[in-house]
Design a protein around this motif. Structure first.
Motif, PDB file in Angstrom:
ATOM      1  N   LYS A 137      69.456  63.486 121.422  1.00  0.00           N
ATOM      2  CA  LYS A 137      70.207  64.462 120.628  1.00  0.00           C
ATOM      3  C   LYS A 137      71.423  63.807 119.977  1.00  0.00           C
ATOM      4  N   ALA A 138      72.077  62.907 120.702  1.00  0.00           N
ATOM      5  CA  ALA A 138      73.226  62.201 120.130  1.00  0.00           C
ATOM      6  C   ALA A 138      72.782  61.292 118.987  1.00  0.00           C
ATOM      7  N   ALA A 139      71.638  60.639 119.145  1.00  0.00           N
ATOM      8  CA  ALA A 139      71.123  59.757 118.092  1.00  0.00           C
ATOM      9  C   ALA A 139      70.797  60.545 116.828  1.00  0.00           C
ATOM     10  N   ILE A 140      70.269  61.760 116.995  1.00  0.00           N
ATOM     11  CA  ILE A 140      69.955  62.609 115.834  1.00  0.00           C
ATOM     12  C   ILE A 140      71.233  62.954 115.069  1.00  0.00           C
ATOM     13  N   SER A 141      72.284  63.346 115.802  1.00  0.00           N
ATOM     14  CA  SER A 141      73.550  63.675 115.143  1.00  0.00           C
ATOM     15  C   SER A 141      74.163  62.445 114.486  1.00  0.00           C
ATOM     16  N   ALA A 194      65.260  59.085 115.021  1.00  0.00           N
ATOM     17  CA  ALA A 194      66.642  59.197 114.536  1.00  0.00           C
ATOM     18  C   ALA A 194      67.194  57.808 114.204  1.00  0.00           C
ATOM     19  N   ALA A 195      66.859  56.822 115.038  1.00  0.00           N
ATOM     20  CA  ALA A 195      67.323  55.455 114.784  1.00  0.00           C
ATOM     21  C   ALA A 195      66.740  54.908 113.495  1.00  0.00           C
ATOM     22  N   ARG A 196      65.475  55.187 113.236  1.00  0.00           N
ATOM     23  CA  ARG A 196      64.856  54.722 111.986  1.00  0.00           C
ATOM     24  C   ARG A 196      65.567  55.306 110.770  1.00  0.00           C
ATOM     25  N   SER A 197      65.925  56.589 110.878  1.00  0.00           N
ATOM     26  CA  SER A 197      66.649  57.232 109.782  1.00  0.00           C
ATOM     27  C   SER A 197      68.033  56.608 109.590  1.00  0.00           C
ATOM     28  N   MET A 198      68.707  56.330 110.704  1.00  0.00           N
ATOM     29  CA  MET A 198      70.044  55.747 110.627  1.00  0.00           C
ATOM     30  C   MET A 198      69.994  54.329 110.054  1.00  0.00           C
ATOM     31  N   LEU A 250      80.382  47.826 110.983  1.00  0.00           N
ATOM     32  CA  LEU A 250      78.977  47.748 110.591  1.00  0.00           C
ATOM     33  C   LEU A 250      78.133  47.070 111.669  1.00  0.00           C
ATOM     34  N   VAL A 251      78.706  46.054 112.314  1.00  0.00           N
ATOM     35  CA  VAL A 251      77.976  45.373 113.386  1.00  0.00           C
ATOM     36  C   VAL A 251      77.743  46.318 114.561  1.00  0.00           C
ATOM     37  N   SER A 252      78.787  47.081 114.917  1.00  0.00           N
ATOM     38  CA  SER A 252      78.643  48.053 116.010  1.00  0.00           C
ATOM     39  C   SER A 252      77.581  49.093 115.667  1.00  0.00           C
ATOM     40  N   LEU A 253      77.592  49.538 114.414  1.00  0.00           N
ATOM     41  CA  LEU A 253      76.650  50.569 113.995  1.00  0.00           C
ATOM     42  C   LEU A 253      75.214  50.053 114.027  1.00  0.00           C
ATOM     43  N   VAL A 254      75.008  48.828 113.569  1.00  0.00           N
ATOM     44  CA  VAL A 254      73.658  48.287 113.544  1.00  0.00           C
ATOM     45  C   VAL A 254      73.152  48.023 114.964  1.00  0.00           C
ATOM     46  N   LYS A 255      74.064  47.689 115.876  1.00  0.00           N
ATOM     47  CA  LYS A 255      73.675  47.507 117.276  1.00  0.00           C
ATOM     48  C   LYS A 255      73.269  48.839 117.917  1.00  0.00           C
ATOM     49  N   LEU A 256      74.005  49.899 117.582  1.00  0.00           N
ATOM     50  CA  LEU A 256      73.636  51.223 118.090  1.00  0.00           C
ATOM     51  C   LEU A 256      72.253  51.628 117.587  1.00  0.00           C
ATOM     52  N   GLY A 257      72.003  51.354 116.313  1.00  0.00           N
ATOM     53  CA  GLY A 257      70.690  51.674 115.759  1.00  0.00           C
ATOM     54  C   GLY A 257      69.584  50.875 116.405  1.00  0.00           C
ATOM     55  N   ALA A 258      69.834  49.597 116.645  1.00  0.00           N
ATOM     56  CA  ALA A 258      68.822  48.743 117.265  1.00  0.00           C
ATOM     57  C   ALA A 258      68.511  49.189 118.688  1.00  0.00           C
ATOM     58  N   ASP A 259      69.546  49.583 119.429  1.00  0.00           N
ATOM     59  CA  ASP A 259      69.321  50.060 120.802  1.00  0.00           C
ATOM     60  C   ASP A 259      68.475  51.328 120.813  1.00  0.00           C
ATOM     61  N   SER A 260      68.786  52.257 119.903  1.00  0.00           N
ATOM     62  CA  SER A 260      68.025  53.509 119.864  1.00  0.00           C
ATOM     63  C   SER A 260      66.593  53.302 119.397  1.00  0.00           C
ATOM     64  N   LEU A 261      66.361  52.256 118.614  1.00  0.00           N
ATOM     65  CA  LEU A 261      64.991  51.946 118.179  1.00  0.00           C
ATOM     66  C   LEU A 261      64.079  51.628 119.364  1.00  0.00           C
ATOM     67  N   ASN A 262      64.679  51.196 120.467  1.00  0.00           N
ATOM     68  CA  ASN A 262      63.914  50.832 121.651  1.00  0.00           C
ATOM     69  C   ASN A 262      64.020  51.877 122.758  1.00  0.00           C
TER      70      ASN A 262
END
Length: 299
Positions: A210-214, A253-257, A232-244
């Motif tokens: 739910k947090a990833a969707i928001s 949600a990670a793919r969208s982000m 930007l580095v922090s954001l891309v790391k968050l996206g990469a973690d959610s991808l897995n």
């Protein structure tokens, strides 16, 4: 002449007391309690039988005497009668929509009351408090994050909304999703991202989703400058973690982000994919960087 007692006479045993007679008493079944019957006096309705009307925001009307209603609002919100609390929450919604300035001095208290009501096991009270949070988000937006006191109270409210959005009760879950959407729609994405980032690593995988969707909704509203201000580095790391992540909702949600980040990062670049690949390989483990490049190259 006196009679001699017989040597072989049997001893006299005392008479046993008579057993008490059992009387059968009819006990009403649990299902009969509280049910009106033609052979009984009518049973008055209880608060458990009461029904709650869930009024949409567009159907709420202004209060004719908002200042007077405000005086008794806090007392009603703190009542032990859940029906009074629901009524006070609906009045809170009306004040937020039409007389929001009156609520500014008690915003912190209001959010803590909403948190308490959401924790209540009574679903009607829980849903009404979630509806009230949506109206408060729409009325106050970023003001909820500006002051340290209201910002701390908002943290508690955000966690409860994420938890309620994971509930099995569908009508509560759906209402919490709407409140989270109202939150994202009414607040600046940069400030909200800082609040949400803690929950994408929450122990509860459904809360993470739910947090990833928001977060993905926030990212879709941001340009490169805001992403760089967040990190930007922090954001891309968050996206990469959610991808897995384990849940497909979190991965989607990670793919969208990631798509939003890629679009903002390469907007003015000619060699878009090469630029993105270099950035990911410089800041992520090799397997994560590969996933990030593969994701955008398939679009």
């Amino acid at each position: 002449m006196a009679l001699r007692p017989l040597d072989n006479a049997l001893p006299i045993t005392p008479e046993r007391p008579k057993k008490q007679t059992k009387v059968a008493v009819s006990v009403p079944k649990q299902s009969d309690v509280g049910v009106n019957d033609e052979n009984r006096a009518p049973v008055p309705p209880t608060t458990a039988d009461a029904t709650i009307d869930y009024i949409s925001s567009e159907n709420l009307k202004p209060l004719p005497d908002p200042e007077i209603k405000l005086q008794s609002l806090v007392e009603g919100l703190e009542s032990k009668d859940w029906l009074k609390v629901c009524n006070s929450l609906n009045n809170t919604r009306r004040l937020a929509l039409y007389h929001s300035s009156l609520l500014l001095p008690i915003l912190e208290k209001l959010m803590l009351v909403l948190v308490k009501a959401m924790k209540n096991p009574r679903s009607a009270l829980c849903k009404t408090s979630i509806m009230a949070s949506s109206d408060i988000f729409n009325a106050f937006g970023d003001k909820l994050l500006l002051e340290s006191t209201t910002s701390d109270a908002f943290d508690h409210l955000l966690l409860q909304l994420l938890l309620k959005a994971c509930q099995d009760k569908r009508f509560v879950c759906e209402e919490a999703d709407r409140a989270l959407n109202a939150m994202v729609g009414s607040m600046a994405p940069l400030a909200l991202l800082h609040k949400l980032r803690a929950y994408v690593s929450h122990a509860n995988l459904r809360v993470r989703a739910k947090a990833a969707i928001s977060m993905s909704h926030c990212a879709s509203k941001m340009g490169l400058e805001e992403m760089e201000e967040f990190g930007l580095v922090s954001l891309v790391k968050l996206g990469a973690d959610s991808l897995n992540d384990r849940l497909p909702e979190a991965r989607e949600a990670a793919r969208s982000m990631v798509a939003s980040m890629y679009e903002a990062f390469t907007e003015k670049e000619e060699q878009k994919l090469e630029k993105w690949q270099t950035f990911c390989q410089s800041n992520l483990p090799a397997n994560h960087a590969q996933s990030m490049v593969k994701l955008v190259s398939s679009q």
